[in-house]
Motif scaffolding. Sequence first.
Motif, PDB file in Angstrom:
ATOM      1  N   VAL A  73       2.731  -1.706  -3.328  1.00 44.53           N
ATOM      2  CA  VAL A  73       3.517  -1.331  -2.154  1.00 44.53           C
ATOM      3  C   VAL A  73       3.227  -2.278  -0.992  1.00 44.53           C
ATOM      4  CG1 VAL A  73       3.814   0.433  -0.377  1.00 44.53           C
ATOM      5  CG2 VAL A  73       3.798   1.087  -2.786  1.00 44.53           C
ATOM      6  N   ALA A  74       1.951  -2.564  -0.752  1.00 35.92           N
ATOM      7  CA  ALA A  74       1.580  -3.467   0.335  1.00 35.92           C
ATOM      8  C   ALA A  74       2.210  -4.844   0.144  1.00 35.92           C
ATOM      9  CB  ALA A  74       0.060  -3.578   0.417  1.00 35.92           C
ATOM     10  N   LYS A  75       2.252  -5.308  -1.106  1.00 32.43           N
ATOM     11  CA  LYS A  75       2.876  -6.602  -1.397  1.00 32.43           C
ATOM     12  C   LYS A  75       4.348  -6.585  -0.985  1.00 32.43           C
ATOM     13  CE  LYS A  75       4.624  -7.314  -5.315  1.00 32.43           C
ATOM     14  NZ  LYS A  75       4.899  -7.435  -6.770  1.00 32.43           N
ATOM     15  N   GLU A  76       5.036  -5.496  -1.291  1.00 33.20           N
ATOM     16  CA  GLU A  76       6.444  -5.382  -0.942  1.00 33.20           C
ATOM     17  C   GLU A  76       6.644  -5.270   0.567  1.00 33.20           C
ATOM     18  OE1 GLU A  76       9.100  -5.640  -3.150  1.00 33.20           O
ATOM     19  OE2 GLU A  76       7.424  -6.356  -4.362  1.00 33.20           O
ATOM     20  N   LEU A  77       5.611  -4.825   1.272  1.00 31.61           N
ATOM     21  CA  LEU A  77       5.665  -4.746   2.732  1.00 31.61           C
ATOM     22  C   LEU A  77       5.256  -6.065   3.394  1.00 31.61           C
ATOM     23  CD1 LEU A  77       6.014  -1.714   2.158  1.00 31.61           C
ATOM     24  CD2 LEU A  77       4.449  -1.253   4.033  1.00 31.61           C
ATOM     25  N   GLY A  78       4.848  -7.026   2.559  1.00 29.83           N
ATOM     26  CA  GLY A  78       4.526  -8.348   3.088  1.00 29.83           C
ATOM     27  C   GLY A  78       3.060  -8.678   3.201  1.00 29.83           C
ATOM     28  N   TYR A  79       2.197  -7.893   2.526  1.00 25.19           N
ATOM     29  CA  TYR A  79       0.748  -8.103   2.622  1.00 25.19           C
ATOM     30  C   TYR A  79       0.174  -8.535   1.277  1.00 25.19           C
ATOM     31  CZ  TYR A  79       1.205  -5.550   7.015  1.00 25.19           C
ATOM     32  OH  TYR A  79       1.581  -5.144   8.268  1.00 25.19           O
ATOM     33  N   LYS A  80      -0.641  -9.570   1.310  1.00 22.63           N
ATOM     34  CA  LYS A  80      -1.348 -10.025   0.122  1.00 22.63           C
ATOM     35  C   LYS A  80      -2.572  -9.132  -0.099  1.00 22.63           C
ATOM     36  CE  LYS A  80       0.065 -14.821   0.907  1.00 22.63           C
ATOM     37  NZ  LYS A  80      -0.389 -16.214   1.181  1.00 22.63           N
ATOM     38  N   PRO A  81      -3.127  -9.129  -1.314  1.00 21.83           N
ATOM     39  CA  PRO A  81      -4.307  -8.290  -1.581  1.00 21.83           C
ATOM     40  C   PRO A  81      -5.453  -8.512  -0.606  1.00 21.83           C
ATOM     41  CG  PRO A  81      -3.390  -9.068  -3.645  1.00 21.83           C
ATOM     42  CD  PRO A  81      -2.625  -9.771  -2.552  1.00 21.83           C
ATOM     43  N   ASP A  82      -5.666  -9.775  -0.182  1.00 19.57           N
ATOM     44  CA  ASP A  82      -6.792 -10.019   0.729  1.00 19.57           C
ATOM     45  C   ASP A  82      -6.483  -9.606   2.168  1.00 19.57           C
ATOM     46  OD1 ASP A  82      -5.029 -12.007   1.471  1.00 19.57           O
ATOM     47  OD2 ASP A  82      -6.383 -13.679   1.051  1.00 19.57           O
ATOM     48  N   GLN A  83      -5.275  -9.120   2.405  1.00 17.04           N
ATOM     49  CA  GLN A  83      -4.915  -8.605   3.723  1.00 17.04           C
ATOM     50  C   GLN A  83      -5.006  -7.073   3.789  1.00 17.04           C
ATOM     51  OE1 GLN A  83      -1.021 -10.764   3.815  1.00 17.04           O
ATOM     52  NE2 GLN A  83      -1.680 -11.392   5.859  1.00 17.04           N
ATOM     53  N   ILE A  84      -5.424  -6.477   2.685  1.00 11.99           N
ATOM     54  CA  ILE A  84      -5.563  -5.021   2.646  1.00 11.99           C
ATOM     55  C   ILE A  84      -6.992  -4.641   3.004  1.00 11.99           C
ATOM     56  CG2 ILE A  84      -5.472  -2.956   1.205  1.00 11.99           C
ATOM     57  CD1 ILE A  84      -3.452  -4.420  -0.569  1.00 11.99           C
ATOM     58  N   GLU A  85      -7.134  -3.709   3.917  1.00  9.57           N
ATOM     59  CA  GLU A  85      -8.438  -3.132   4.246  1.00  9.57           C
ATOM     60  C   GLU A  85      -8.448  -1.706   3.710  1.00  9.57           C
ATOM     61  OE1 GLU A  85     -11.206  -1.918   8.102  1.00  9.57           O
ATOM     62  OE2 GLU A  85      -9.697  -3.502   8.307  1.00  9.57           O
ATOM     63  N   TRP A  86      -9.258  -1.467   2.690  1.00  8.49           N
ATOM     64  CA  TRP A  86      -9.333  -0.143   2.078  1.00  8.49           C
ATOM     65  C   TRP A  86     -10.252   0.746   2.903  1.00  8.49           C
ATOM     66  CZ3 TRP A  86      -5.603   0.280  -1.239  1.00  8.49           C
ATOM     67  CH2 TRP A  86      -5.211  -0.806  -2.025  1.00  8.49           C
ATOM     68  N   VAL A  87      -9.774   1.932   3.216  1.00  5.31           N
ATOM     69  CA  VAL A  87     -10.518   2.871   4.049  1.00  5.31           C
ATOM     70  C   VAL A  87     -10.754   4.163   3.261  1.00  5.31           C
ATOM     71  CG1 VAL A  87     -10.533   4.198   6.199  1.00  5.31           C
ATOM     72  CG2 VAL A  87      -9.463   1.915   6.141  1.00  5.31           C
ATOM     73  N   GLU A  88     -12.020   4.561   3.142  1.00  2.92           N
ATOM     74  CA  GLU A  88     -12.305   5.810   2.442  1.00  2.92           C
ATOM     75  C   GLU A  88     -11.726   6.975   3.238  1.00  2.92           C
ATOM     76  OE1 GLU A  88     -15.921   8.165   0.215  1.00  2.92           O
ATOM     77  OE2 GLU A  88     -16.425   6.858   1.903  1.00  2.92           O
ATOM     78  N   THR A  89     -10.901   7.773   2.568  1.00  3.30           N
ATOM     79  CA  THR A  89     -10.235   8.891   3.230  1.00  3.30           C
ATOM     80  C   THR A  89     -10.473  10.152   2.413  1.00  3.30           C
ATOM     81  OG1 THR A  89      -8.499   7.300   3.849  1.00  3.30           O
ATOM     82  CG2 THR A  89      -8.095   9.616   4.322  1.00  3.30           C
ATOM     83  N   LYS A  90     -11.382  10.957   2.872  1.00  2.00           N
ATOM     84  CA  LYS A  90     -11.707  12.196   2.166  1.00  2.00           C
ATOM     85  C   LYS A  90     -10.585  13.212   2.344  1.00  2.00           C
ATOM     86  CE  LYS A  90     -16.703  11.517   2.572  1.00  2.00           C
ATOM     87  NZ  LYS A  90     -16.894  11.246   1.146  1.00  2.00           N
ATOM     88  N   SER A  91     -10.476  14.133   1.406  1.00  2.00           N
ATOM     89  CA  SER A  91      -9.360  15.067   1.390  1.00  2.00           C
ATOM     90  C   SER A  91      -9.194  15.802   2.716  1.00  2.00           C
ATOM     91  CB  SER A  91      -9.547  16.083   0.253  1.00  2.00           C
ATOM     92  OG  SER A  91      -9.514  15.424  -1.003  1.00  2.00           O
ATOM     93  N   ALA A  92     -10.295  16.262   3.283  1.00  2.00           N
ATOM     94  CA  ALA A  92     -10.220  17.081   4.492  1.00  2.00           C
ATOM     95  C   ALA A  92      -9.785  16.295   5.728  1.00  2.00           C
ATOM     96  CB  ALA A  92     -11.576  17.733   4.761  1.00  2.00           C
ATOM     97  N   ASP A  93      -9.803  14.958   5.658  1.00  3.38           N
ATOM     98  CA  ASP A  93      -9.527  14.147   6.850  1.00  3.38           C
ATOM     99  C   ASP A  93      -8.238  13.342   6.736  1.00  3.38           C
ATOM    100  OD1 ASP A  93     -10.404  13.330   9.473  1.00  3.38           O
ATOM    101  OD2 ASP A  93     -10.842  11.356   8.627  1.00  3.38           O
ATOM    102  N   ARG A  94      -7.471  13.571   5.671  1.00  2.00           N
ATOM    103  CA  ARG A  94      -6.296  12.732   5.454  1.00  2.00           C
ATOM    104  C   ARG A  94      -5.257  12.849   6.572  1.00  2.00           C
ATOM    105  NH1 ARG A  94      -5.842  13.995  -0.994  1.00  2.00           N
ATOM    106  NH2 ARG A  94      -5.829  16.099  -0.131  1.00  2.00           N
ATOM    107  N   GLU A  95      -4.914  14.072   6.953  1.00  2.00           N
ATOM    108  CA  GLU A  95      -3.905  14.244   8.006  1.00  2.00           C
ATOM    109  C   GLU A  95      -4.371  13.639   9.329  1.00  2.00           C
ATOM    110  OE1 GLU A  95      -4.831  16.899   6.047  1.00  2.00           O
ATOM    111  OE2 GLU A  95      -3.050  16.904   4.771  1.00  2.00           O
ATOM    112  N   ASN A  96      -5.634  13.857   9.658  1.00  2.00           N
ATOM    113  CA  ASN A  96      -6.167  13.329  10.917  1.00  2.00           C
ATOM    114  C   ASN A  96      -6.199  11.802  10.916  1.00  2.00           C
ATOM    115  OD1 ASN A  96      -6.600  15.867  12.038  1.00  2.00           O
ATOM    116  ND2 ASN A  96      -8.669  16.034  11.197  1.00  2.00           N
ATOM    117  N   ALA A  97      -6.532  11.207   9.771  1.00  2.00           N
ATOM    118  CA  ALA A  97      -6.598   9.746   9.691  1.00  2.00           C
ATOM    119  C   ALA A  97      -5.230   9.125   9.978  1.00  2.00           C
ATOM    120  CB  ALA A  97      -7.095   9.314   8.313  1.00  2.00           C
ATOM    121  N   LEU A  98      -4.173   9.770   9.515  1.00  2.00           N
ATOM    122  CA  LEU A  98      -2.830   9.265   9.775  1.00  2.00           C
ATOM    123  C   LEU A  98      -2.416   9.499  11.224  1.00  2.00           C
ATOM    124  CD1 LEU A  98      -1.034  10.375   6.484  1.00  2.00           C
ATOM    125  CD2 LEU A  98      -1.390   8.021   7.259  1.00  2.00           C
ATOM    126  N   SER A  99      -2.658  10.679  11.730  1.00  2.00           N
ATOM    127  CA  SER A  99      -2.241  10.986  13.096  1.00  2.00           C
ATOM    128  C   SER A  99      -2.994  10.138  14.120  1.00  2.00           C
ATOM    129  CB  SER A  99      -2.433  12.478  13.397  1.00  2.00           C
ATOM    130  OG  SER A  99      -3.800  12.838  13.375  1.00  2.00           O
TER     131      SER A  99
END
Length: 281
Positions: A73-99
């Motif tokens: 998906v990121a590739k289709e949005l214009g980002y190469k793999p080395d431009q992705i920053e993976w962030v650990e998102t635990k179940s209880a914090d998913r909505e807050n992380a987006l907001s």
Amino acid sequence: MKLRKVSAAAATALVLALTATACGGDDGGDSNGSGSGGGNKIKIGIKYDQPGLGLKEPDGSFSGFDVDVATYVAKELGYKPDQIEWVETKSADRENALSRGDVKMIAATYSITDERKQKVDFAGPYLLAHQDLLVKKDSDITKATDLNEKKLCSVAGSTSAQNVKDDFAPKAQLTQRGGYSECLSALQSGAVDALTTDDSILAGYAAQDQYKGQFKLAGLKLSNENYGIGVKKGDTATLNKINTALEKMVSDGSWEKAVKENFGPANYKNEPAPKIGQIVQ
């Protein structure tokens, strides 16, 4: 004269600042990927502790179906793999992380529910999973009612095992462990007879090298879990781009390839790729 020199310097600084703003700055986009794609970085929320779905490897790399989907998906949005920053998102914090804007999107076994849709917009679904049982390869447990008088393991805080006891096997003996790996060890040693959660999660754990060939999925469909990619509420532009990317991933065969690579060793009989916007109740 001194006053005019200061004013000139200030004016020069202002011009430089405006020029930098017009050019977008050095990083080419917001750190959470809020630009139109091709920015410096995009932050994507995943799980770090789910083999086959979202796992941080000992060398610091990331693997799993959710990771593969998000990378595509990121590739289709214009980002190469080395431009992705993976962030650990635990179940209880998913909505807050987006907001909060901590991440641009979340692909982390994120089941689409009416309650969550009040806070988050979902692209997809991109996988239809089901609650299932993982048992030893030679086990005679083939249906949920076979768990009466048997020991059923799930992780602390999960409702999966209790659902089985309430709806199918009232005499099942429930036991909880701190994590799925602990349940797998108990299943391997014979301390428990079965482990329950989403079939995709079970398949991911069973596909690990140390467990290959030892376990099997019972193949039950005790619930429907429609995994979606969460985005900030109201971010329609990103939502539409992700849906387009997911459709392309299915049509070009990349989706099926990712399923086989991540779940194949556990003989995971996956559902066909779901249609965008179609939620199976």
